[in-house]
Design a protein around this motif. Structure first.
Motif, PDB file in Angstrom:
ATOM      1  N   ASP A  94      34.253  22.868 -10.829  1.00 60.92           N
ATOM      2  CA  ASP A  94      35.575  22.331 -11.168  1.00 60.92           C
ATOM      3  C   ASP A  94      35.520  21.525 -12.461  1.00 60.92           C
ATOM      4  O   ASP A  94      36.424  21.620 -13.310  1.00 60.92           O
ATOM      5  CB  ASP A  94      36.099  21.444 -10.032  1.00 60.92           C
ATOM      6  CG  ASP A  94      36.506  22.244  -8.797  1.00 60.92           C
ATOM      7  OD1 ASP A  94      36.685  23.482  -8.921  1.00 60.92           O
ATOM      8  OD2 ASP A  94      36.623  21.646  -7.714  1.00 60.92           O
ATOM      9  N   GLU A  95      34.459  20.744 -12.639  1.00 60.27           N
ATOM     10  CA  GLU A  95      34.332  19.934 -13.857  1.00 60.27           C
ATOM     11  C   GLU A  95      34.176  20.814 -15.091  1.00 60.27           C
ATOM     12  O   GLU A  95      34.814  20.570 -16.129  1.00 60.27           O
ATOM     13  CB  GLU A  95      33.132  18.997 -13.735  1.00 60.27           C
ATOM     14  CG  GLU A  95      32.931  18.101 -14.960  1.00 60.27           C
ATOM     15  CD  GLU A  95      31.717  17.203 -14.821  1.00 60.27           C
ATOM     16  OE1 GLU A  95      31.446  16.438 -15.786  1.00 60.27           O
ATOM     17  OE2 GLU A  95      31.036  17.253 -13.779  1.00 60.27           O
ATOM     18  N   GLN A  96      33.343  21.831 -14.994  1.00 60.74           N
ATOM     19  CA  GLN A  96      33.151  22.737 -16.130  1.00 60.74           C
ATOM     20  C   GLN A  96      34.448  23.475 -16.469  1.00 60.74           C
ATOM     21  O   GLN A  96      34.794  23.650 -17.637  1.00 60.74           O
ATOM     22  CB  GLN A  96      32.042  23.737 -15.809  1.00 60.74           C
ATOM     23  CG  GLN A  96      30.663  23.110 -15.749  1.00 60.74           C
ATOM     24  CD  GLN A  96      29.631  24.029 -15.116  1.00 60.74           C
ATOM     25  OE1 GLN A  96      29.962  24.928 -14.338  1.00 60.74           O
ATOM     26  NE2 GLN A  96      28.361  23.793 -15.435  1.00 60.74           N
ATOM     27  N   ARG A  97      35.172  23.883 -15.428  1.00 63.61           N
ATOM     28  CA  ARG A  97      36.435  24.595 -15.641  1.00 63.61           C
ATOM     29  C   ARG A  97      37.444  23.679 -16.344  1.00 63.61           C
ATOM     30  O   ARG A  97      38.120  24.099 -17.287  1.00 63.61           O
ATOM     31  CB  ARG A  97      36.979  25.078 -14.297  1.00 63.61           C
ATOM     32  CG  ARG A  97      38.107  26.086 -14.380  1.00 63.61           C
ATOM     33  CD  ARG A  97      38.458  26.615 -13.007  1.00 63.61           C
ATOM     34  NE  ARG A  97      37.346  27.337 -12.417  1.00 63.61           N
ATOM     35  CZ  ARG A  97      36.666  26.934 -11.347  1.00 63.61           C
ATOM     36  NH1 ARG A  97      36.977  25.790 -10.748  1.00 63.61           N
ATOM     37  NH2 ARG A  97      35.667  27.655 -10.881  1.00 63.61           N
ATOM     38  N   THR A  98      37.521  22.449 -15.918  1.00 62.23           N
ATOM     39  CA  THR A  98      38.441  21.494 -16.542  1.00 62.23           C
ATOM     40  C   THR A  98      38.078  21.267 -18.005  1.00 62.23           C
ATOM     41  O   THR A  98      38.960  21.221 -18.875  1.00 62.23           O
ATOM     42  CB  THR A  98      38.423  20.161 -15.775  1.00 62.23           C
ATOM     43  OG1 THR A  98      38.898  20.394 -14.437  1.00 62.23           O
ATOM     44  CG2 THR A  98      39.307  19.125 -16.453  1.00 62.23           C
ATOM     45  N   ASN A  99      36.798  21.130 -18.293  1.00 63.88           N
ATOM     46  CA  ASN A  99      36.360  20.941 -19.678  1.00 63.88           C
ATOM     47  C   ASN A  99      36.766  22.128 -20.545  1.00 63.88           C
ATOM     48  O   ASN A  99      37.217  21.948 -21.690  1.00 63.88           O
ATOM     49  CB  ASN A  99      34.850  20.737 -19.735  1.00 63.88           C
ATOM     50  CG  ASN A  99      34.417  19.391 -19.192  1.00 63.88           C
ATOM     51  OD1 ASN A  99      35.216  18.466 -19.104  1.00 63.88           O
ATOM     52  ND2 ASN A  99      33.157  19.282 -18.800  1.00 63.88           N
ATOM     53  N   ARG A 100      36.608  23.344 -20.032  1.00 64.33           N
ATOM     54  CA  ARG A 100      36.990  24.529 -20.805  1.00 64.33           C
ATOM     55  C   ARG A 100      38.492  24.535 -21.087  1.00 64.33           C
ATOM     56  O   ARG A 100      38.931  24.839 -22.203  1.00 64.33           O
ATOM     57  CB  ARG A 100      36.609  25.799 -20.047  1.00 64.33           C
ATOM     58  CG  ARG A 100      35.128  26.070 -19.956  1.00 64.33           C
ATOM     59  CD  ARG A 100      34.878  27.499 -19.498  1.00 64.33           C
ATOM     60  NE  ARG A 100      33.501  27.729 -19.122  1.00 64.33           N
ATOM     61  CZ  ARG A 100      32.517  27.957 -19.970  1.00 64.33           C
ATOM     62  NH1 ARG A 100      32.764  27.976 -21.263  1.00 64.33           N
ATOM     63  NH2 ARG A 100      31.285  28.184 -19.541  1.00 64.33           N
ATOM     64  N   LEU A 101      39.281  24.232 -20.080  1.00 64.29           N
ATOM     65  CA  LEU A 101      40.733  24.251 -20.262  1.00 64.29           C
ATOM     66  C   LEU A 101      41.179  23.164 -21.237  1.00 64.29           C
ATOM     67  O   LEU A 101      42.130  23.370 -22.006  1.00 64.29           O
ATOM     68  CB  LEU A 101      41.427  24.090 -18.905  1.00 64.29           C
ATOM     69  CG  LEU A 101      41.139  25.211 -17.894  1.00 64.29           C
ATOM     70  CD1 LEU A 101      41.853  24.929 -16.574  1.00 64.29           C
ATOM     71  CD2 LEU A 101      41.549  26.565 -18.445  1.00 64.29           C
ATOM     72  N   ASN A 102      40.490  22.047 -21.240  1.00 61.81           N
ATOM     73  CA  ASN A 102      40.804  20.992 -22.209  1.00 61.81           C
ATOM     74  C   ASN A 102      40.487  21.442 -23.632  1.00 61.81           C
ATOM     75  O   ASN A 102      41.259  21.162 -24.566  1.00 61.81           O
ATOM     76  CB  ASN A 102      40.026  19.721 -21.874  1.00 61.81           C
ATOM     77  CG  ASN A 102      40.548  19.017 -20.640  1.00 61.81           C
ATOM     78  OD1 ASN A 102      41.693  19.246 -20.224  1.00 61.81           O
ATOM     79  ND2 ASN A 102      39.736  18.163 -20.038  1.00 61.81           N
ATOM     80  N   VAL A 103      39.362  22.123 -23.815  1.00 61.61           N
ATOM     81  CA  VAL A 103      39.026  22.643 -25.139  1.00 61.61           C
ATOM     82  C   VAL A 103      40.051  23.675 -25.579  1.00 61.61           C
ATOM     83  O   VAL A 103      40.483  23.694 -26.743  1.00 61.61           O
ATOM     84  CB  VAL A 103      37.606  23.252 -25.132  1.00 61.61           C
ATOM     85  CG1 VAL A 103      37.332  24.012 -26.434  1.00 61.61           C
ATOM     86  CG2 VAL A 103      36.562  22.157 -24.956  1.00 61.61           C
ATOM     87  N   ALA A 104      40.474  24.539 -24.664  1.00 62.19           N
ATOM     88  CA  ALA A 104      41.481  25.553 -24.989  1.00 62.19           C
ATOM     89  C   ALA A 104      42.780  24.901 -25.459  1.00 62.19           C
ATOM     90  O   ALA A 104      43.375  25.309 -26.475  1.00 62.19           O
ATOM     91  CB  ALA A 104      41.733  26.443 -23.779  1.00 62.19           C
ATOM     92  N   SER A 105      43.222  23.894 -24.750  1.00 65.10           N
ATOM     93  CA  SER A 105      44.465  23.205 -25.130  1.00 65.10           C
ATOM     94  C   SER A 105      44.324  22.515 -26.475  1.00 65.10           C
ATOM     95  O   SER A 105      45.232  22.569 -27.317  1.00 65.10           O
ATOM     96  CB  SER A 105      44.843  22.180 -24.052  1.00 65.10           C
ATOM     97  OG  SER A 105      45.133  22.816 -22.836  1.00 65.10           O
ATOM     98  N   ARG A 106      43.204  21.871 -26.702  1.00 64.72           N
ATOM     99  CA  ARG A 106      43.008  21.181 -27.985  1.00 64.72           C
ATOM    100  C   ARG A 106      42.971  22.179 -29.135  1.00 64.72           C
ATOM    101  O   ARG A 106      43.544  21.911 -30.214  1.00 64.72           O
ATOM    102  CB  ARG A 106      41.720  20.357 -27.951  1.00 64.72           C
ATOM    103  CG  ARG A 106      41.518  19.534 -29.219  1.00 64.72           C
ATOM    104  CD  ARG A 106      40.310  18.619 -29.131  1.00 64.72           C
ATOM    105  NE  ARG A 106      40.154  17.860 -30.365  1.00 64.72           N
ATOM    106  CZ  ARG A 106      39.154  17.036 -30.613  1.00 64.72           C
ATOM    107  NH1 ARG A 106      38.211  16.828 -29.703  1.00 64.72           N
ATOM    108  NH2 ARG A 106      39.086  16.392 -31.769  1.00 64.72           N
ATOM    109  N   ALA A 107      42.315  23.323 -28.929  1.00 60.69           N
ATOM    110  CA  ALA A 107      42.257  24.332 -29.982  1.00 60.69           C
ATOM    111  C   ALA A 107      43.659  24.811 -30.351  1.00 60.69           C
ATOM    112  O   ALA A 107      43.983  24.999 -31.531  1.00 60.69           O
ATOM    113  CB  ALA A 107      41.401  25.510 -29.530  1.00 60.69           C
ATOM    114  N   GLU A 108      44.494  25.014 -29.356  1.00 63.27           N
ATOM    115  CA  GLU A 108      45.872  25.466 -29.621  1.00 63.27           C
ATOM    116  C   GLU A 108      46.689  24.384 -30.320  1.00 63.27           C
ATOM    117  O   GLU A 108      47.520  24.683 -31.186  1.00 63.27           O
ATOM    118  CB  GLU A 108      46.536  25.861 -28.318  1.00 63.27           C
ATOM    119  CG  GLU A 108      45.999  27.151 -27.730  1.00 63.27           C
ATOM    120  CD  GLU A 108      46.622  27.497 -26.399  1.00 63.27           C
ATOM    121  OE1 GLU A 108      46.724  28.699 -26.115  1.00 63.27           O
ATOM    122  OE2 GLU A 108      46.999  26.565 -25.652  1.00 63.27           O
TER     123      GLU A 108
END
Length: 272
Positions: A131-145
């Motif tokens: 869950d922590e790794q998944r959240t980190n990925r989604l945060n990076v995705a949002s920041r990139a956008e």
């Protein structure tokens, strides 16, 4: 789907890591192309492959085009690879992947194991994200956008992607990797992160694969360390583990000689 191809012999398809493109394989390519037909695609949204299924020349890929931005999935990326194999009229290949490329290679294995004559997994892992790794990925995705990827993505990732020996002694590799990361489109970075966040566990697919398999890992890899590589090698019925000294997460850039020395004899034993 854009790809780089060179050499002749056993067809070897290598799928790149995140957040770079097919050029990460160039140092290894030059060491294998006398033995293998080395094919390195840019995965969807990265390098010169667009996110909507068109190539750099504007040609639509029929099978992959409907699976677009709203479907981030390693299964979509695997469908892209299978479509490329069809276009190249390659019924079976030796398939390799590093990190994210390993996730996609395992997705190909789930979808069409009959297309895989041999499997090369480099610095990757089989379990789904926590869950922590998944959240980190989604945060990076949002920041990139929201912000693009300039500066911060490379700064955040470089210390983990490269081993200590590379960071201390090979500044040219650090510079090359920084340039590769900075070249990636923000929307492709976001899509890839969401695809990886949604990926399933792949241990069942590894246990079911009875072909030759090599698992290579950098001894200094802190993202997918040797223990993760050992788990995959143990799961594969014909798995062989190779640990590469002085390398982190990207041995094709950090230790191409050692990786090539391991791959050549293994590849020679595979008939396609």
């Amino acid at each position: 789907m854009h790809y780089i191809e060179s050499g002749a012999g056993t067809p070897l398809v290598l799928l790149h890591a995140f957040p770079v493109d097919a050029r990460m394989w160039n140092p290894l390519r030059s060491r294998l192309e006398e033995q293998a037909r080395v094919i390195t695609p840019d995965q969807r949204g990265l390098g010169e492959s667009s996110l909507d299924g068109t190539t750099a020349r504007g040609m639509i890929e029929p099978a992959a085009a409907p699976l677009t931005v709203d479907r981030p999935s390693v299964d979509v990326a695997a469908a892209d690879v299978l479509e490329l194999l069809d276009q190249l009229e390659l019924p079976r290949v030796v398939l390799g992947g590093c990190s994210m490329g390993g996730y996609v290679a395992m997705a190909v294995l789930r979808a069409a194991p009959q297309r895989v004559a041999g499997l090369l997994l480099v610095d990757t892992k089989a379990p789904a994200d926590t869950d922590e790794q998944r959240t980190n990925r989604l945060n990076v995705a949002s920041r990139a956008e929201q912000e693009g990827t300039g500066g911060w993505l490379a700064e955040n990732m470089l210390p983990n992607l490269l081993g200590a020996a590379t960071r201390e002694k090979r500044p040219e590799v650090v510079g090359d990797l920084r340039a590769l990361i900075e070249a990636q489109p923000a929307d492709g970075v976001a899509w890839a992160q969401r695809a990886m966040a949604a990926r399933p566990d792949s241990f069942e697919a590894l246990r079911a694969f009875d072909g030759p398999a090599m698992v290579a890992v950098g001894a200094e890899d802190t993202i997918t360390p040797p223990a993760a590589a050992r788990e995959m090698a143990d799961a594969l019925p014909r798995g062989e583990l190779v640990e590469l000294a002085g390398s982190g997460h990207l041995p094709s850039l950090e230790a191409p000689d050692a990786l090539a020395d391991a791959v050549r004899p293994w590849l020679a034993g595979i008939g396609v």
